[in-house]
Design a protein around this motif. Structure first.
Motif, PDB file in Angstrom:
ATOM      1  N   ASP A  87       0.816  -1.209   0.000  1.00 18.23           N
ATOM      2  CA  ASP A  87       0.000   0.000   0.000  1.00 18.23           C
ATOM      3  C   ASP A  87       0.851   1.260   0.000  1.00 18.23           C
ATOM      4  OD1 ASP A  87      -2.461  -1.258   0.022  1.00 18.23           O
ATOM      5  OD2 ASP A  87      -2.409  -1.546   2.206  1.00 18.23           O
ATOM      6  N   PRO A  89       2.801   4.518  -0.826  1.00 11.75           N
ATOM      7  CA  PRO A  89       2.575   5.440  -1.939  1.00 11.75           C
ATOM      8  C   PRO A  89       3.808   5.547  -2.843  1.00 11.75           C
ATOM      9  CG  PRO A  89       2.910   6.673   0.086  1.00 11.75           C
ATOM     10  CD  PRO A  89       2.866   5.223   0.468  1.00 11.75           C
TER      11      PRO A  89
ATOM     12  N   CYS B  33       4.036  11.974   7.866  1.00 10.34           N
ATOM     13  CA  CYS B  33       4.019  11.036   6.736  1.00 10.34           C
ATOM     14  C   CYS B  33       4.928   9.842   7.012  1.00 10.34           C
ATOM     15  CB  CYS B  33       4.477  11.737   5.460  1.00 10.34           C
ATOM     16  SG  CYS B  33       3.249  12.875   4.824  1.00 10.34           S
ATOM     17  N   LEU B  37       3.722   5.881   7.717  1.00  9.08           N
ATOM     18  CA  LEU B  37       4.159   4.857   6.769  1.00  9.08           C
ATOM     19  C   LEU B  37       5.035   3.806   7.442  1.00  9.08           C
ATOM     20  CD1 LEU B  37       4.848   7.039   3.631  1.00  9.08           C
ATOM     21  CD2 LEU B  37       3.004   5.399   3.963  1.00  9.08           C
ATOM     22  N   ALA B 208      -1.481  13.523   7.661  1.00  8.59           N
ATOM     23  CA  ALA B 208      -0.723  12.563   6.861  1.00  8.59           C
ATOM     24  C   ALA B 208      -1.635  11.458   6.339  1.00  8.59           C
ATOM     25  CB  ALA B 208       0.416  11.971   7.687  1.00  8.59           C
ATOM     26  N   SER B 209      -2.570  11.007   7.179  1.00 11.88           N
ATOM     27  CA  SER B 209      -3.484   9.956   6.740  1.00 11.88           C
ATOM     28  C   SER B 209      -4.430  10.475   5.665  1.00 11.88           C
ATOM     29  CB  SER B 209      -4.302   9.433   7.921  1.00 11.88           C
ATOM     30  OG  SER B 209      -3.450   8.908   8.898  1.00 11.88           O
ATOM     31  N   TYR B 212      -2.527  10.471   2.562  1.00 15.32           N
ATOM     32  CA  TYR B 212      -2.277   9.080   2.165  1.00 15.32           C
ATOM     33  C   TYR B 212      -3.437   8.530   1.337  1.00 15.32           C
ATOM     34  CZ  TYR B 212      -1.234   4.079   3.086  1.00 15.32           C
ATOM     35  OH  TYR B 212      -0.976   2.740   2.980  1.00 15.32           O
ATOM     36  N   ASN B 216      -0.651   8.490  -4.715  1.00 15.26           N
ATOM     37  CA  ASN B 216       0.213   7.311  -4.783  1.00 15.26           C
ATOM     38  C   ASN B 216       1.679   7.688  -4.827  1.00 15.26           C
ATOM     39  OD1 ASN B 216      -1.740   5.350  -4.716  1.00 15.26           O
ATOM     40  ND2 ASN B 216      -2.116   5.474  -6.916  1.00 15.26           N
ATOM     41  N   LEU B 218       4.869   9.523  -2.627  1.00 17.38           N
ATOM     42  CA  LEU B 218       5.287  10.008  -1.311  1.00 17.38           C
ATOM     43  C   LEU B 218       5.522  11.519  -1.334  1.00 17.38           C
ATOM     44  CD1 LEU B 218       6.076   9.533   1.609  1.00 17.38           C
ATOM     45  CD2 LEU B 218       8.380   9.005   0.842  1.00 17.38           C
ATOM     46  N   MET B 221       2.334  13.248  -1.235  1.00 18.28           N
ATOM     47  CA  MET B 221       1.726  13.019   0.078  1.00 18.28           C
ATOM     48  C   MET B 221       2.289  13.990   1.115  1.00 18.28           C
ATOM     49  SD  MET B 221       1.728   9.462   2.236  1.00 18.28           S
ATOM     50  CE  MET B 221       1.546   9.450   4.017  1.00 18.28           C
ATOM     51  N   SER B 225       0.090  16.759   2.954  1.00 21.53           N
ATOM     52  CA  SER B 225      -0.014  16.642   4.405  1.00 21.53           C
ATOM     53  C   SER B 225       0.380  17.952   5.087  1.00 21.53           C
ATOM     54  CB  SER B 225       0.873  15.485   4.866  1.00 21.53           C
ATOM     55  OG  SER B 225       0.907  15.421   6.252  1.00 21.53           O
TER      56      SER B 225
END
Lengths: 247, 294
Positions: A87, A89, B33, B37, B208-209, B212, B216, B218, B221, B225
């Motif tokens: 999952d 990213p 983040c 993760l 961050a969630s 997420y 797709n 980082l 993201m 975030s």
């Protein structure tokens, strides 16, 4: 003489219990080697111990006569699929690009030439049309091909793959073994942890039969003898015998 | 809203509060983040609580509370690792044991410190009382955090995504882990005034969630975030100022609203579009079947 990979007196234990004891073997370049043995034989552990990913009690590993920590850039490792967070990213192309990180080094970012190279490696495993997908959107076989592409991107000479054929489709399996054979023909060493004995004759040049210690090591035909397999597999031996795998 | 803008122009304390909370929103979003993760949300909660005794001891010794906070923060992460590696106690239990002990110790020490520090403001934050020195400290911490993340982005990415691979080419995963723990402690300290010890974890995890669920990549993201963190800080500050509510609590609730919107409406992950896709798919199957009958 120096071998491409030399493993001397390698021992590993967890909580005082021996998982691997005094493993010795030497490998020349240009060989495709299967690491086989029953569940809990220490196959993955051997791979991780060679790569210094886990603590070893004794022993040393030499690559071209040098200790592992000096030759890390020559070595590529493909972990078990179960060890990856699918999952995460990250896209397919970015995943392959990770393979260039060891060469790029700290403080630098991979540039255009690295991206082109990563795409080339993706083409080699037939996954370039998926470059912008998130890795979790792929099938098991496709995921395994992407991780092989990452290993190719590392431009290594020695490859370690942990159970690459578990839960993948026939096409991907054939494609992966084809690429591994190409690497071998180019003079690289390829180690593969594998648990299905039925295809070892087609896949590998040499076998390393393991059950906490090294039972046998050598050309496939020589290792696949009943006495060695009986020693390694104990009760499971009958199953493999019935399947007609044993010589 | 116009009143709020003119108030910001007129009152320096409000400017400081706004600047500090935006900065906190950004750095919490960025570090958050990596925390989510790596599956370390609980660890983030633990470290933020465990800075309390460090702050108390710093006051007793008359040093900047940053030093004490970083010290007890790191001690917590080392202690948690030590207990779970050397016993059969699972990781979440050892997190619970260590951080509640530190937190309890902190409560007693703060009372003993007999200084001007007020437990409530550390626990819940009070952004309108931000002093210039606090603002500068937040700015310095923010700069350090952002610099480390930018310089070592590659290494943070690979050791978070595939630590075994990272180790196979010689990256020091353990060092990276502790660097991240230090950054986490710094971020907590910077957030004390804005949201307080208890709610820092929300600033780390929720924006961050939310991000997420929306991307797709980082890098995207992290940017999203940080943006959600900053946006929540501004809106939260506005509501808390206008209606005289606790700033930390309002900011956290804004992050929650953003999360809920993403949870329902995110293009790929949101439950609304998912159910639409499932229904479409089902209807598609039915129409295809009908067609094949006709």
């Amino acid at each position: 003489m120096t071998y491409q990979v030399e493993v001397r007196n390698l021992s590993v234990s967890y909580d005082g219990e021996n998982v691997l004891s005094t493993i010795n073997f030497n490998v020349d370049g240009g060989k495709l080697i299967g690491i086989i043995g029953p569940n809990g034989a220490g196959k993955s552990t051997l791979m991780k111990a060679i790569l210094e990913l886990i603590h070893r009690d004794h022993g040393e590993v030499l690559v071209d006569g040098k200790p592992m920590k000096d030759v890390r850039k020559k070595v590529a490792y493909v972990p078990q699929r179960a060890a990856i967070d699918w999952d995460f990213p990250i896209t397919v192309l970015k995943t392959v690009l990770l393979g260039t990180y060891p060469q790029v080094g700290i403080f630098r970012r991979p540039g255009k030439s690295e991206k082109r190279w990563a795409l080339e490696c993706l083409q080699k495993v037939g996954m370039d049309q998926f470059a912008n997908r998130q890795i979790g959107e792929l099938s098991g076989g496709q995921q395994q091909r992407v991780f092989l592409a990452r290993a190719l991107a590392q431009k290594a000479n020695i490859f370690f793959l942990d159970e690459p054929f578990v839960g993948i489709d026939v096409t991907s399996e054939a494609l992966i073994i084809g690429i591994l054979k190409e690497l071998r023909d180019g003079g690289d060493s390829v180690f593969v942890v594998h648990h299905d004995l039925s295809k070892v004759e087609d896949y590998f040049d040499e076998l390393l039969l393991l059950n906490k210690e090294l039972i046998a090591f050598g050309p496939v035909a020589r290792v696949m003898q009943s006495e060695y397999l009986r020693t390694a597999y104990h009760s499971q031996y009958g199953v493999w015998d019935a399947l007609g795998v044993v010589r | 809203m116009m009143d709020f803008i003119s108030d910001i122009q007129n009152y320096v304390f409000l400017q400081k509060a706004l600047f500090t909370s935006i900065m906190v929103g950004i750095i919490c979003g960025v570090i958050g983040c990596f925390i989510i993760l790596r599956g370390m949300a609980l660890m983030g909660d633990a470290i933020s609580h465990a800075v309390l005794p460090g702050i108390a001891v710093s006051y007793m010794l008359g040093i900047n509370y940053l030093y004490g906070a970083v010290f007890t923060g790191l001690l917590t992460s080392v202690g948690i690792g030590f207990i779970s590696q050397n016993s059969r106690v699972k990781n979440d239990s050892s997190i619970g044991i260590v951080f509640s002990s530190f937190f309890a110790l902190g409560i007693i020490l703060i009372a003993k410190a007999k200084s001007t520090i007020d437990l409530t403001s550390i626990l819940f934050g009070n952004v309108l009382s931000v002093r210039s020195s606090d603002m500068w400290m937040t700015l310095i911490i923010g700069t350090i955090v952002l610099l480390v993340v930018i310089l070592f982005y590659k290494e943070l990415l690979v050791s978070t995504f595939d630590p075994t691979f990272a180790a196979s080419y010689g990256l020091p995963n353990r060092l990276i882990h502790y660097v991240l723990m230090i950054l986490l402690t710094l971020v907590t300290v910077a957030s004390l005034q804005t949201v307080g010890v208890i709610l820092v974890v929300a600033m780390l995890i929720t924006p961050a969630s939310t991000a997420y669920l929306l991307t797709n990549r980082l890098s995207v993201m992290i940017v999203l975030s940080a943006a959600f963190g900053a946006f929540s800080a501004i809106i939260g500050l506005y509501f808390s100022f206008e209606h005289n509510l606790s700033s930390g609590a309002v900011i956290v609730l804004v992050t929650t609203v953003l999360f809920l919107i993403a949870f329902v409406f995110a293009p790929k992950q949101g439950i609304y579009w998912r159910s639409v896709r499932i229904r479409k798919n089902r209807n598609g199957v039915i129409t295809r079947k009908k067609e094949s009958f006709e």
